[in-house]
Design an enzyme around this catalytic site. Structure first.
Site, PDB file in Angstrom:
ATOM      1  N   SER A 179      26.724-121.296 -20.541  1.00  0.00           N
ATOM      2  CA  SER A 179      25.838-120.217 -20.970  1.00  0.00           C
ATOM      3  C   SER A 179      24.684-120.052 -19.992  1.00  0.00           C
ATOM      4  O   SER A 179      24.893-119.820 -18.810  1.00  0.00           O
ATOM      5  CB  SER A 179      25.349-120.466 -22.398  1.00  0.00           C
ATOM      6  OG  SER A 179      24.621-119.370 -22.894  1.00  0.00           O
ATOM      7  N   ASP A 210      27.140-113.232 -23.201  1.00  0.00           N
ATOM      8  CA  ASP A 210      27.045-112.961 -24.639  1.00  0.00           C
ATOM      9  C   ASP A 210      25.605-112.663 -25.052  1.00  0.00           C
ATOM     10  O   ASP A 210      25.323-112.489 -26.233  1.00  0.00           O
ATOM     11  CB  ASP A 210      27.630-114.105 -25.467  1.00  0.00           C
ATOM     12  CG  ASP A 210      26.852-115.414 -25.346  1.00  0.00           C
ATOM     13  OD1 ASP A 210      25.964-115.512 -24.469  1.00  0.00           O
ATOM     14  OD2 ASP A 210      27.161-116.350 -26.111  1.00  0.00           O
TER      15      ASP A 210
END
Length: 465
Positions: A95, A235
């Site tokens: 991430s 995301d």
């Protein structure tokens, strides 16, 4: 720090994500959770991700399942592909954290793993898995990126962003080319910026001052209406207005929810409270921080009313659509995982429809402003112990927050969130997926919110050193 596993996935130093550990987690996931007919595998652009993906694919095949090699792909695009096919998925990504760390995100056929899945996976770790007579096959993914882009072009239309000049801060986001293609497919002129061959950890909740200044310079230099970007696995969105001023993720969430006609919002306790004053929404459900908690609240809302127009979003900007909505050009189906593209496109479209710049659209919202940042490289147990002491000891709390009058409200939903008589809010919380202690603040001006974060980050660094 040893790798850590939770509903956000497995995270750890690359040196500790050994082939044996990655294989064990992959096989435990396959054994513990429903899979469908195949497992889709995608990864981000950090240097260690392709090799970890090979280990994951080998483990899937050794379990007798088909591995679908999706390649470098945004997490929401991978989820859209796997869920659309009724299959599970594994995303190799760390991430927003630095490149010396990486991890795995797990998806069952209906979406992200839940707490019960997490417990089942942990229960199967270290066990001998049944031998498979015949290894599974491997096949390539087909058109997953194109289908992800089409979701927004079909819903918003080929001229939805016509006339806009949009800078695309590409850095090392796995969505960097998809962002360019998507906004151009909706009529905008894309201006690619700062593509990097070196992985850059971008945290959309804590963008550094130098990057903020760079965004402002780009808007002036290139005459931009906005700058867009994402974190590493895409995301979480990043969107600035025409001045280069970043729009916080929870503001993007509110603007997106309003445009899509949502009536029920599910969002973490740390999200901007301005939505409480917005008449478009019937109810707001506050959760612990993390998409699994947001998803659980959305599911509860749908259980109570299957026709509920419910969405979820987080302060990092990740947006979850829980009902079929109608965009300007067509329907947009639900997607029960954090998405970056919807909360980028929807505010741009809303501003265009209103005949205003993004800054003008944001200025019409209730005047509540948030800021966030974190102290990095702090063990979670140390952060948690200090925050628990503040929560349990009024004298310690009064000393640490000596700038304020007595606390008006204490919220321990996730960490320690304090509301003061002035209406200002300070929220301290250990990160759930990185060795960080996070500080959030809310006030009536952006300057005051930033000042609160700066003040208490400095205090945290002193206490946690």
């Amino acid at each position: 720090m040893a790798p850590k596993f939770g509903t956000s996935g497995l995270r750890g130093l690359v040196t500790e994500l050994t082939d044996a550990l990655v294989t064990d987690y992959t096989r435990a996931f396959i054994s513990a959770c429903p899979q469908g007919e195949a497992v889709h595998v995608g990864w981000d652009l950090r240097p260690s991700s392709p090799a970890i993906a090979e280990t994951v694919i080998a483990a899937i095949r050794a379990a007798g399942l088909t591995a679908i090699r999706e390649g470098a792909l945004p997490t929401p695009a991978l989820a859209l592909a796997s869920m659309g096919a009724g299959n599970s998925a594994i995303m190799i990504t760390g991430s927003h954290i630095p490149a010396d760390r990486n991890g795995l995100k797990f998806y069952v056929p209906h979406g992200e793993i839940a707490k019960e899945d997490e417990a089942a996976i942990l229960d199967r770790l270290g066990r001998d898995q049944p031998a498979t007579e015949k290894p599974g096959s491997e096949i390539p993914g087909t058109d997953s990126a194109a289908r992800y882009i089409a979701r927004y072009v079909d819903g918003f239309g080929a001229d939805a962003l016509a006339g806009l000049r949009i800078g695309v801060y590409q850095h090392s986001s796995v969505a960097r080319d998809i962002l360019v293609t998507a906004v151009e497919a909706m009529g905008a002129t894309a201006v690619p910026l700062a593509r990097s061959d070196v992985f850059i950890p971008v945290d959309t909740e804590a963008v550094d001052p130098e990057t903020r200044k760079t965004l402002q310079g780009w808007c002036t230099e290139h005459g931009l209406d906005a700058v867009i970007s994402t974190d590493g696995d895409a995301d979480r969105p990043m969107l600035s207005d025409e001045t280069g001023t970043l729009i916080p993720g929870d503001v993007l969430g509110a603007l997106t929810a309003r445009l899509l006609g949502a009536r029920i919002l599910c969002t973490p306790v740390s999200a901007n409270t301005m939505v409480d004053a917005m008449p478009e929404f019937d109810s707001i459900h506050r959760t612990k921080i993390g998409s699994p908690f947001v998803i659980a609240a959305m599911e509860a809302a749908r259980d109570a009313d299957p026709a509920a127009k419910v969405v979820g979003y987080e302060p990092n900007g990740g947006f979850l659509l829980g009902f079929t909505t109608t965009g300007p050009a067509g329907p947009i189906a639900p997607l029960a995982t954090r998405d970056c593209l919807l909360p980028i496109v929807a505010p741009l479209v809303a501003a265009k429809q209103a005949g205003t710049a993004l800054s003008g659209l944001v200025a019409q919202l209730p005047a509540r402003f948030t800021a966030a940042d974190r102290v990095a490289e702090v063990p979670t147990d140390r952060s948690r112990a200090f925050i628990d002491r503040l929560a349990d000891d009024p004298a310690a709390r009064a000393e640490f927050f000596s700038d304020f009058a007595p606390v008006e409200q204490i919220d321990r939903t996730d960490g320690l969130r304090l509301t003061f008589p002035s209406g200002e809010i300070v929220h301290l919380r250990p990160s759930g997926n990185a060795p960080e202690c996070r500080c959030y603040a809310e006030a009536s001006t952006p300057e005051r919110a930033q000042a609160l974060v700066a003040r208490y980050l400095a205090a945290l660094r002193t206490e946690l050193a």
